[in-house]
Design a protein around this motif. Structure first.
Motif, PDB file in Angstrom:
ATOM      1  N   ASP A   2       0.827  -1.207   0.000  1.00  0.00           N
ATOM      2  CA  ASP A   2       0.000   0.000   0.000  1.00  0.00           C
ATOM      3  C   ASP A   2       0.863   1.258   0.000  1.00  0.00           C
ATOM      4  OD1 ASP A   2      -2.315  -1.454  -0.034  1.00  0.00           O
ATOM      5  OD2 ASP A   2      -2.613  -1.400   2.139  1.00  0.00           O
ATOM      6  N   LYS A   3       1.952   1.230   0.770  1.00  0.00           N
ATOM      7  CA  LYS A   3       2.841   2.395   0.820  1.00  0.00           C
ATOM      8  C   LYS A   3       3.615   2.551  -0.488  1.00  0.00           C
ATOM      9  CE  LYS A   3       3.421   2.991   5.788  1.00  0.00           C
ATOM     10  NZ  LYS A   3       4.370   3.170   6.899  1.00  0.00           N
ATOM     11  N   ARG A   4       3.953   1.422  -1.089  1.00  0.00           N
ATOM     12  CA  ARG A   4       4.627   1.481  -2.390  1.00  0.00           C
ATOM     13  C   ARG A   4       3.714   2.166  -3.409  1.00  0.00           C
ATOM     14  NH1 ARG A   4       8.881  -1.909  -3.695  1.00  0.00           N
ATOM     15  NH2 ARG A   4       8.030  -2.208  -5.786  1.00  0.00           N
ATOM     16  N   THR A   5       2.453   1.740  -3.419  1.00  0.00           N
ATOM     17  CA  THR A   5       1.481   2.325  -4.352  1.00  0.00           C
ATOM     18  C   THR A   5       1.274   3.803  -4.069  1.00  0.00           C
ATOM     19  OG1 THR A   5       0.349   0.198  -4.558  1.00  0.00           O
ATOM     20  CG2 THR A   5      -0.882   2.158  -5.221  1.00  0.00           C
ATOM     21  N   GLU A   6       1.221   4.150  -2.784  1.00  0.00           N
ATOM     22  CA  GLU A   6       1.018   5.543  -2.393  1.00  0.00           C
ATOM     23  C   GLU A   6       2.150   6.431  -2.913  1.00  0.00           C
ATOM     24  OE1 GLU A   6       0.888   8.295   1.677  1.00  0.00           O
ATOM     25  OE2 GLU A   6       0.785   6.107   1.844  1.00  0.00           O
ATOM     26  N   HIS A   7       3.393   5.997  -2.706  1.00  0.00           N
ATOM     27  CA  HIS A   7       4.533   6.798  -3.169  1.00  0.00           C
ATOM     28  C   HIS A   7       4.601   6.829  -4.699  1.00  0.00           C
ATOM     29  CE1 HIS A   7       6.409   7.990   0.542  1.00  0.00           C
ATOM     30  NE2 HIS A   7       6.363   6.751   1.007  1.00  0.00           N
ATOM     31  N   GLU A   8       4.217   5.727  -5.329  1.00  0.00           N
ATOM     32  CA  GLU A   8       4.221   5.688  -6.786  1.00  0.00           C
ATOM     33  C   GLU A   8       3.193   6.664  -7.355  1.00  0.00           C
ATOM     34  OE1 GLU A   8       3.111   2.040  -9.180  1.00  0.00           O
ATOM     35  OE2 GLU A   8       5.304   1.832  -9.136  1.00  0.00           O
ATOM     36  N   ASN A   9       2.015   6.706  -6.735  1.00  0.00           N
ATOM     37  CA  ASN A   9       0.977   7.646  -7.166  1.00  0.00           C
ATOM     38  C   ASN A   9       1.430   9.090  -6.980  1.00  0.00           C
ATOM     39  OD1 ASN A   9      -0.807   5.611  -7.863  1.00  0.00           O
ATOM     40  ND2 ASN A   9      -1.888   5.623  -5.907  1.00  0.00           N
ATOM     41  N   LYS A  10       2.097   9.340  -5.858  1.00  0.00           N
ATOM     42  CA  LYS A  10       2.588  10.704  -5.590  1.00  0.00           C
ATOM     43  C   LYS A  10       3.692  11.094  -6.563  1.00  0.00           C
ATOM     44  CE  LYS A  10       1.280  11.064  -0.724  1.00  0.00           C
ATOM     45  NZ  LYS A  10       1.744  11.148   0.684  1.00  0.00           N
ATOM     46  N   ALA A  11       4.502  10.107  -6.971  1.00  0.00           N
ATOM     47  CA  ALA A  11       5.555  10.379  -7.963  1.00  0.00           C
ATOM     48  C   ALA A  11       4.919  10.801  -9.289  1.00  0.00           C
ATOM     49  CB  ALA A  11       6.432   9.152  -8.162  1.00  0.00           C
TER      50      ALA A  11
END
Length: 288
Positions: free
Chosen positions: A202-211
């Motif tokens: 979930d955190k990986r996806t969150e940072h990827e979305n923010k990128a």
């Protein structure tokens, strides 16, 4: 002077050169030489710029325009990528002419000379000096970006969270800063790095979305094409890794609508065509 009002640069240069040769000791020789210097700077004739202003500094060592003579020698060296020569000249303007209107530019180019020479300790000093004197200056965003870039490349400690926070606060307050595109790209790069460090999906996806979000913000700035292309390519790469062809088509379709005259429009047209082909819309792909 009349030709200067008419913006006839070729004729101005010819007349200035003629005047300087015929009347080297005239009372207004500095005014004419300064006019010639402006033309040479506009034309990017940096070797001639250096020669002219070296001569003026030597001939008029107590001139009220001495700061200009030194600064433009530094600028000529900088533009010729002779950063070891440009640094001491800009430093001389800052030290010897602290009230000069050219101090802000001199400090900026001093920092950039050090940065482009990979002299990071010197860069830290000159960037911080600039921000101390001109916290709201025209290069404030660029200086913060350079400092953050150095932090980003710190091999001893990951400073991604700090960079995201500090640059995020700055660009939120100054969304139209000239360095906004580069700042958004660096924030996105930090999020990408944090993706690699996460075990939680979930955190990986969150940072990827923010990128992706930060790269998109960079795309819509008025920054140079190299910054825009980096953001466009990076966002596309993340979406490609997800196999999110619809999002790729949407991003590049929007780019074509918002920036149809961009030199990168052909690249976006190509991506839209690829996604149309993947969707089986061959006629639309061929048209694109």
């Amino acid at each position: 002077v009349l030709l200067n009002e008419l913006k006839d640069t070729a004729a101005i240069k010819e007349r200035c050169d003629d005047y300087l040769k015929k009347f080297p000791d005239a009372d207004n020789i500095e005014q004419v030489a300064g006019l010639a210097g402006e033309i040479l700077v506009q034309a990017g004739e940096w070797k001639q710029v250096a020669s002219l202003y070296q001569g003026l500094e030597s001939k008029f060592p107590k001139s009220d325009n001495l700061d200009r003579y030194i600064f433009f020698q530094g600028l000529a060296a900088f533009q010729d990528t002779k950063f070891n020569e440009s640094s001491p000249l800009f430093a001389k303007v800052v030290k010897n002419h602290p009230t000069s209107p050219l101090v802000e530019n001199a400090l900026y180019y001093l920092a950039m000379s050090d940065f482009l020479s990979n002299k990071y300790k010197e860069t830290l000093k000159s960037c911080r000096e600039y921000l101390a004197k001109f916290p709201e200056g025209r290069y404030a965003g660029d200086m913060r970006y350079r400092l953050a870039f150095i932090d980003f490349n710190d091999k001893e400690e990951d400073q991604s969270e700090k960079i995201i926070r500090e640059l995020g606060e700055f660009v939120s307050a100054r969304p139209d800063d000239p360095a906004a595109g580069s700042i958004h790209c660096l924030i996105a790069d930090c999020h990408k790095r944090l993706v690699e460090e996460q075990d939680d999906d979930d955190k990986r996806t969150e940072h990827e979305n923010k990128a992706v979000e930060s790269y998109k913000k960079a795309i819509w700035t008025d920054n140079p094409d190299d910054v825009i292309q980096y953001a466009l390519d990076s966002a596309t790469s993340i979406l490609q890794g997800r196999k999110d062809w619809g999002a790729i088509a949407e991003l590049h379709g929007e780019f074509l609508k918002r920036k149809p005259g961009s030199s990168l429009a052909l690249l976006s047209a190509s991506w839209v065509a690829k996604t149309k082909a993947r969707e089986g819309k061959s006629a639309e792909a061929a048209q694109m």
